[in-house]
Design a protein around this motif. Structure first.
Motif, short mmCIF file in Angstrom:
data_model
loop_
_atom_site.label_atom_id
_atom_site.label_comp_id
_atom_site.label_asym_id
_atom_site.label_seq_id
_atom_site.Cartn_x
_atom_site.Cartn_y
_atom_site.Cartn_z
N LEU A 119 -29.04 -16.28 -31.43
CA LEU A 119 -27.94 -15.38 -31.78
C LEU A 119 -28.26 -14.63 -33.06
O LEU A 119 -28.03 -13.41 -33.16
N HIS A 120 -28.79 -15.33 -34.05
CA HIS A 120 -29.16 -14.67 -35.31
C HIS A 120 -30.24 -13.62 -35.06
O HIS A 120 -30.20 -12.52 -35.64
N ARG A 121 -31.20 -13.94 -34.21
CA ARG A 121 -32.25 -12.97 -33.90
C ARG A 121 -31.66 -11.73 -33.22
O ARG A 121 -32.07 -10.59 -33.51
N LEU A 122 -30.69 -11.94 -32.33
CA LEU A 122 -30.01 -10.83 -31.68
C LEU A 122 -29.33 -9.92 -32.71
O LEU A 122 -29.45 -8.69 -32.66
N MET A 123 -28.63 -10.53 -33.66
CA MET A 123 -27.97 -9.75 -34.71
C MET A 123 -28.99 -8.99 -35.56
O MET A 123 -28.78 -7.82 -35.90
N LEU A 124 -30.10 -9.64 -35.89
CA LEU A 124 -31.12 -9.01 -36.74
C LEU A 124 -31.85 -7.90 -36.00
O LEU A 124 -32.42 -7.00 -36.63
N ASP A 128 -16.93 -18.76 -37.66
CA ASP A 128 -16.89 -18.76 -39.12
C ASP A 128 -18.28 -18.90 -39.72
O ASP A 128 -18.60 -18.27 -40.73
N SER A 129 -19.14 -19.70 -39.09
CA SER A 129 -20.49 -19.83 -39.61
C SER A 129 -21.27 -18.53 -39.42
O SER A 129 -22.09 -18.16 -40.26
N LEU A 130 -21.01 -17.82 -38.32
CA LEU A 130 -21.66 -16.52 -38.12
C LEU A 130 -21.19 -15.53 -39.18
O LEU A 130 -22.00 -14.76 -39.72
N THR A 131 -19.90 -15.56 -39.48
CA THR A 131 -19.37 -14.69 -40.53
C THR A 131 -20.08 -14.94 -41.86
O THR A 131 -20.51 -13.99 -42.53
N THR A 132 -20.22 -16.19 -42.22
CA THR A 132 -20.89 -16.55 -43.46
C THR A 132 -22.35 -16.10 -43.45
O THR A 132 -22.86 -15.51 -44.42
N TRP A 133 -23.04 -16.36 -42.35
CA TRP A 133 -24.45 -16.00 -42.26
C TRP A 133 -24.65 -14.49 -42.34
O TRP A 133 -25.56 -14.02 -43.02
N LEU A 134 -23.81 -13.72 -41.65
CA LEU A 134 -23.93 -12.26 -41.72
C LEU A 134 -23.77 -11.77 -43.15
O LEU A 134 -24.45 -10.83 -43.58
#
Length: 202
Positions: A145-150, A173-179
């Motif tokens: 998922l992180h790779r998709l966002m990046l 919420d963890s995705l919000t923090t990571w972004l």
């Protein structure tokens, strides 16, 4: 995990079916099939997203990221018929259905393109995205998922926006923090039916 999340060519036979769904206030008769996401309904996450996003810009380049059979692309094209709407997925069957459903709805500005090919096209052309609407495949796991966002968020125009819907219990919420750690501004725009709607800007 269902194969539609990561398989380019689903092994299950393509048993097609016809449905009538109301998508952002407009009725659409669509074709879906086995081996694609949410083949028998307009899934709850997508409903929540489409119920809380503002109107898209009337022109520009708009992306349905992880299009499945194309409900978000249909909503974008309905609301912004003069814009270019891109629909992308890794699942070939999804792309065929998204293109067919857009054509059946009379939308000639929708292009359904395989994710890797579209990424390459946009990067090489320097074209930027004015808007992304997505119900991303969170079940692929955090790393994917992180790779998709990046891959996709850097393609936003300077004033572009991404609107994502993510389950509260599936890492919203963890995705919000990571972004935020990646330099993006993230606003929790809505919370409904176990989902968060996130607005992401550069």
């Amino acid at each position: 995990m269902s194969e539609h999340y990561f398989t380019a060519s689903p092994a299950t036979p393509a048993e097609e079916r016809s449905h009538v769904f109301e998508i952002r206030g407009r009725e659409h008769r669509v074709t879906t099939a086995s081996g694609v996401f949410s083949a028998d309904r307009l899934d709850k996450g997508t409903q929540v997203l489409l119920g809380h996003v503002p109107e898209p810009p009337e022109s520009g380049t708009l992306l349905d990221l992880g299009c499945g059979w194309g409900p978000i692309a249909l909503a974008l094209a309905d609301a912004a018929p003069a814009a270019t709407v891109l629909a992308t997925d890794v699942n070939e069957r999804s792309l065929v259905l998204a293109a067919r459903n857009a054509a059946d709805a009379g939308h000639k500005t929708v292009r359904a393109v395989e994710a890797g090919a579209l990424l390459t096209e946009l990067r090489e052309s320097g074209q930027r995205l004015d808007l992304i609407w997505s119900n991303p495949p969170v079940r692929v796991g955090k790393e994917a998922l992180h790779r998709l966002m990046l891959d996709w968020l850097p393609l936003l125009a300077e004033d572009g926006e991404a609107w994502l819907v993510v389950g509260k219990n599936l890492g919203a919420d963890s995705l919000t923090t990571w972004l935020g750690t990646q330099g993006y501004q993230v606003e929790r725009a809505a919370s409904s039916k176990g989902f968060r709607v996130l607005r992401v800007t550069r």
